[in-house]
Design a protein around this motif. Structure first.
Motif, PDB file in Angstrom:
ATOM      1  N   LEU A 168      31.936  45.350  38.719  1.00 22.30           N
ATOM      2  CA  LEU A 168      32.722  45.190  37.491  1.00 22.30           C
ATOM      3  C   LEU A 168      32.422  46.328  36.520  1.00 22.30           C
ATOM      4  O   LEU A 168      33.309  46.849  35.847  1.00 22.30           O
ATOM      5  CB  LEU A 168      32.401  43.843  36.828  1.00 22.30           C
ATOM      6  CG  LEU A 168      33.237  42.608  37.208  1.00 22.30           C
ATOM      7  CD1 LEU A 168      34.512  42.551  36.391  1.00 22.30           C
ATOM      8  CD2 LEU A 168      33.545  42.526  38.680  1.00 22.30           C
ATOM      9  N   ARG A 310      40.292  36.613  49.090  1.00 22.68           N
ATOM     10  CA  ARG A 310      41.611  37.184  49.349  1.00 22.68           C
ATOM     11  C   ARG A 310      41.794  37.429  50.837  1.00 22.68           C
ATOM     12  O   ARG A 310      40.839  37.749  51.545  1.00 22.68           O
ATOM     13  CB  ARG A 310      41.778  38.545  48.643  1.00 22.68           C
ATOM     14  CG  ARG A 310      41.809  38.494  47.139  1.00 22.68           C
ATOM     15  CD  ARG A 310      43.056  37.832  46.578  1.00 22.68           C
ATOM     16  NE  ARG A 310      43.081  37.959  45.136  1.00 22.68           N
ATOM     17  CZ  ARG A 310      42.430  37.146  44.291  1.00 22.68           C
ATOM     18  NH1 ARG A 310      41.718  36.135  44.762  1.00 22.68           N
ATOM     19  NH2 ARG A 310      42.498  37.327  42.997  1.00 22.68           N
ATOM     20  N   LYS A 327      39.856  47.772  44.080  1.00 22.19           N
ATOM     21  CA  LYS A 327      40.899  47.901  45.100  1.00 22.19           C
ATOM     22  C   LYS A 327      41.588  49.236  44.910  1.00 22.19           C
ATOM     23  O   LYS A 327      42.694  49.292  44.432  1.00 22.19           O
ATOM     24  CB  LYS A 327      41.956  46.811  44.910  1.00 22.19           C
ATOM     25  CG  LYS A 327      41.419  45.427  44.898  1.00 22.19           C
ATOM     26  CD  LYS A 327      42.520  44.517  44.455  1.00 22.19           C
ATOM     27  CE  LYS A 327      42.062  43.098  44.353  1.00 22.19           C
ATOM     28  NZ  LYS A 327      43.087  42.254  43.790  1.00 22.19           N
ATOM     29  N   TRP A 419      28.713  28.786  36.309  1.00 21.57           N
ATOM     30  CA  TRP A 419      29.261  29.553  35.194  1.00 21.57           C
ATOM     31  C   TRP A 419      30.385  28.727  34.584  1.00 21.57           C
ATOM     32  O   TRP A 419      31.367  28.502  35.260  1.00 21.57           O
ATOM     33  CB  TRP A 419      29.811  30.917  35.639  1.00 21.57           C
ATOM     34  CG  TRP A 419      30.318  31.663  34.441  1.00 21.57           C
ATOM     35  CD1 TRP A 419      31.554  31.557  33.872  1.00 21.57           C
ATOM     36  CD2 TRP A 419      29.568  32.579  33.637  1.00 21.57           C
ATOM     37  NE1 TRP A 419      31.622  32.348  32.759  1.00 21.57           N
ATOM     38  CE2 TRP A 419      30.434  32.981  32.580  1.00 21.57           C
ATOM     39  CE3 TRP A 419      28.264  33.096  33.680  1.00 21.57           C
ATOM     40  CZ2 TRP A 419      30.029  33.885  31.594  1.00 21.57           C
ATOM     41  CZ3 TRP A 419      27.877  33.982  32.706  1.00 21.57           C
ATOM     42  CH2 TRP A 419      28.758  34.371  31.680  1.00 21.57           C
TER      43      TRP A 419
HETATM   44  C1  GBH Z   1      31.905  37.056  36.116  1.00 21.29           C
HETATM   45  O1  GBH Z   1      32.702  38.077  36.616  1.00 21.29           O
HETATM   46  C2  GBH Z   1      31.136  37.560  34.959  1.00 21.29           C
HETATM   47  O2  GBH Z   1      29.814  37.869  35.340  1.00 21.29           O
HETATM   48  C3  GBH Z   1      31.132  36.656  33.766  1.00 21.29           C
HETATM   49  O3  GBH Z   1      30.687  37.341  32.654  1.00 21.29           O
HETATM   50  C4  GBH Z   1      32.520  36.096  33.576  1.00 21.29           C
HETATM   51  O4  GBH Z   1      32.647  35.364  32.390  1.00 21.29           O
HETATM   52  C5  GBH Z   1      32.819  35.236  34.756  1.00 21.29           C
HETATM   53  O5  GBH Z   1      32.691  35.955  35.946  1.00 21.29           O
HETATM   54  C6  GBH Z   1      34.214  34.650  34.717  1.00 21.29           C
HETATM   55  O6  GBH Z   1      35.169  35.663  34.762  1.00 21.29           O
HETATM   56  O7  GBH Z   1      40.962  40.595  40.341  1.00 21.29           O
HETATM   57  O8  GBH Z   1      40.889  40.688  42.743  1.00 21.29           O
HETATM   58  O9  GBH Z   1      38.937  41.265  41.487  1.00 21.29           O
HETATM   59  C7  GBH Z   1      33.557  37.715  37.656  1.00 21.29           C
HETATM   60  C8  GBH Z   1      34.482  38.825  37.946  1.00 21.29           C
HETATM   61  C9  GBH Z   1      36.758  39.284  38.072  1.00 21.29           C
HETATM   62  C10 GBH Z   1      35.689  38.078  39.815  1.00 21.29           C
HETATM   63  C11 GBH Z   1      38.094  38.826  38.543  1.00 21.29           C
HETATM   64  C12 GBH Z   1      37.002  37.634  40.311  1.00 21.29           C
HETATM   65  C13 GBH Z   1      39.294  38.142  40.440  1.00 21.29           C
HETATM   66  C14 GBH Z   1      39.660  38.763  41.713  1.00 21.29           C
HETATM   67  N1  GBH Z   1      35.740  38.349  38.414  1.00 21.29           N
HETATM   68  N2  GBH Z   1      38.013  38.593  39.957  1.00 21.29           N
HETATM   69  S1  GBH Z   1      40.141  40.451  41.551  1.00 21.29           S
END
Ligand code: GBH
Length: 480
Positions: A168, A310, A327, A419
């Motif tokens: 991230l 996915r 991606k 979480w």
């Molecule tokens: C975590 O990140 C964080 O550590 C936390 O701070 C946050 O609040 C929590 O999750 C909830 O979001 O768009 O294809 O990548 C998780 C990161 C980002 C993982 C979006 C899942 C969706 C799939 N997330 N992702 S994609």
């Protein structure tokens, strides 16, 4: 099926998402303060973490909630610019230091172990001005910061996460730029960042290992987010493997593999696309022998954040694959939600519990047996209903997969952190998605916290060490 008696349950939060008090005392701005203040349109509801859950003032309530749930662990993060207002270790904030002392001591008094993340994305803006994670020197500054934190709290904190979700930090930032600092530099940004983050983690790990482990006997690792990628057809296996190596192997292989260094298939791919783009050398920075050895094996356990999965397939000639985080479009892959997954909110969070077990097995297959802790897993909804039966179903289904991993597959999983403990600032989505076991009233000055039914279910799980949710289900609700 029950959880072994040594299995630990926890809940997670992070500093910017809950603390507020962004400019009290000598706290300096983080990249998220700067980003939300200067580019408010990048946040869906134009909100920010200026007050958030006001945990800087209300932390006693957070401790009370952790105690009430019966948590073994409370996972939170330290705000670097709150503790070190100059970014460097030239000055330790008295108030910043005191805040985390109070929080840690308060938790321990209730028998809750602090699981502390050093970096959950709120970089001092001052260090961003010097290039942030694209500047290799950052690894030194992070190591200095880590040294300070270990020296201040190492006597009481036995479990550490250096960095939360490098994918991230590097890909959501540079590879299309939705997250702070919002720099869209996909050519080199993500890769420079990847190397620096890994070096930073490794240096911090070694500092703990040499200086603090002999005294305090704690454990240090890193937390990685994995979106499980399954191949849509047999024909898509190769592209799926490349996607895995690109998105996760890039962060995991250097640390967890026996040989260390970048995943070989990623090196080949990066050589190829760099040459095609006219670059004189690979866009993936090289790792020297010394660097490979420095990073390799820097873990005492495996921290896994899992939310969603996915299906991956090759893009057809006329399709361009999305330029979304993790991606890169050059992979020529298309990502689809599993047809039998349940819709999520935001929609990227579709629920596919089997993906958690698959991820754990993918990790074990690629990096050997690991001591795993789920550092994050959670359900978010649009409604802030207290009768959150869908959250209960989400937790139950994911815990079921963990039980199957332990009992059927023989995986070593020692804990699970939900979480989040409470609703909080969900980054670019603002305050609309609700992830909390506790509801937070963001219109109330004191940010009143109210338990949801899921908090009762979770404390029942912790007490009974089993997942049955029958007594918590509403008859009318569909399960997830
Ligand atoms: C975590 O990140 C964080 O550590 C936390 O701070 C946050 O609040 C929590 O999750 C909830 O979001 O768009 O294809 O990548 C998780 C990161 C980002 C993982 C979006 C899942 C969706 C799939 N997330 N992702 S994609």
């Amino acid at each position: 099926m029950c959880f072994p008696s040594s299995f630990k349950f926890g809940a997670s939060t992070s500093s910017y998402q809950i603390e507020g008090s962004w400019n009290v005392s000598d706290k300096a701005p983080s990249i998220w303060d700067h980003f939300t203040h200067t580019q408010p349109h990048k946040i869906e509801d134009y909100s920010n973490g200026d007050v958030a859950c006001d945990s800087y003032n209300q932390y006693l309530k957070d401790i009370e909630m952790a105690d009430h749930l019966g948590l073994d662990y409370y996972r939170f993060s330290i705000s670097w610019p709150r503790l070190l207002p100059e970014g460097f270790c030239t000055k330790i904030s008295k108030d910043g230091k005191q805040y985390y002392d109070n929080l840690i001591n308060g938790l321990l008094k209730k028998g809750v172990q602090p699981l502390v993340t050093l970096y959950h994305w709120d970089l001092p803006q001052k260090l961003q001005d010097l290039g942030g994670w694209a500047n290799p020197e950052m690894s030194e500054w992070f190591a200095d910061y880590a040294d300070v934190v270990f020296s201040l709290y190492g006597d009481r904190v036995k479990l550490w996460i250096t960095i939360n979700e490098p994918v991230l930090i590097c890909d959501f930032t540079y590879n299309s730029g939705p997250h702070a600092p919002g720099i869209d530099e996909p050519e080199l940004g993500p890769y420079l960042c990847t190397k620096t983050v890994l070096m930073a983690h490794a240096k911090a790990y070694h500092i703990y290992n040499k200086k603090y482990k002999p005294l305090y006997k704690g454990k240090v690792s890193i937390a990685n987010n994995i979106v499980y990628f399954g191949a849509k057809t047999d024909d898509d296996k190769e592209i799926t493997d490349l996607c895995n190596q690109y998105s996760y192997g890039r962060y995991l292989h250097p640390v967890y593999s026996k040989t260390g260094g970048w995943p070989p298939s990623l090196v080949m791919f990066m050589n190829k696309i760099s040459a095609e783009g006219g670059h004189p050398r690979s866009r993936l920075p090289s790792l020297s022998k010394r660097e490979i050895e420095l990073i390799r094996g820097t873990y005492d356990f495996f921290g896994l954040n899992y939310y969603t999965s996915r299906l991956v397939r090759k893009a057809r000639a006329y399709e361009t694959s999305e330029k979304t985080p993790g991606k890169v479009s050059e992979l020529r892959a298309i990502y689809e939600h599993y047809p039998n997954s349940t819709e999520g909110y935001p929609e990227t969070f579709s629920s596919y519990p089997e993906g958690l077990r698959n991820t754990i097995n993918w990790v074990r297959k690629n990096y050997g047996e690991q001591n795993i802790i789920i550092t994050e897993n959670g359900y978010s909804s649009f409604e802030d209903d207290l009768n959150d039966y869908k959250r209960i179903a989400y937790i139950e289904k994911h815990l079921e997969q963990i039980l199957l991993s332990i009992h059927e597959d023989g995986a070593k999983i020692f804990g699970y952190c939900y979480w989040s403990l409470m609703d909080n600032f969900e980054w670019t989505s603002g305050y609309t998605p609700k992830f909390g076991l506790y509801k937070v009233d963001f219109t109330d000055k004191n940010r009143k916290r109210t338990p949801r039914i899921s908090s009762q279910y979770y404390s029942h799980v912790i007490k009974s060490r089993s997942i049955d949710s029958k007594q918590f289900k509403s008859k009318s609700e569909d399960t997830l």
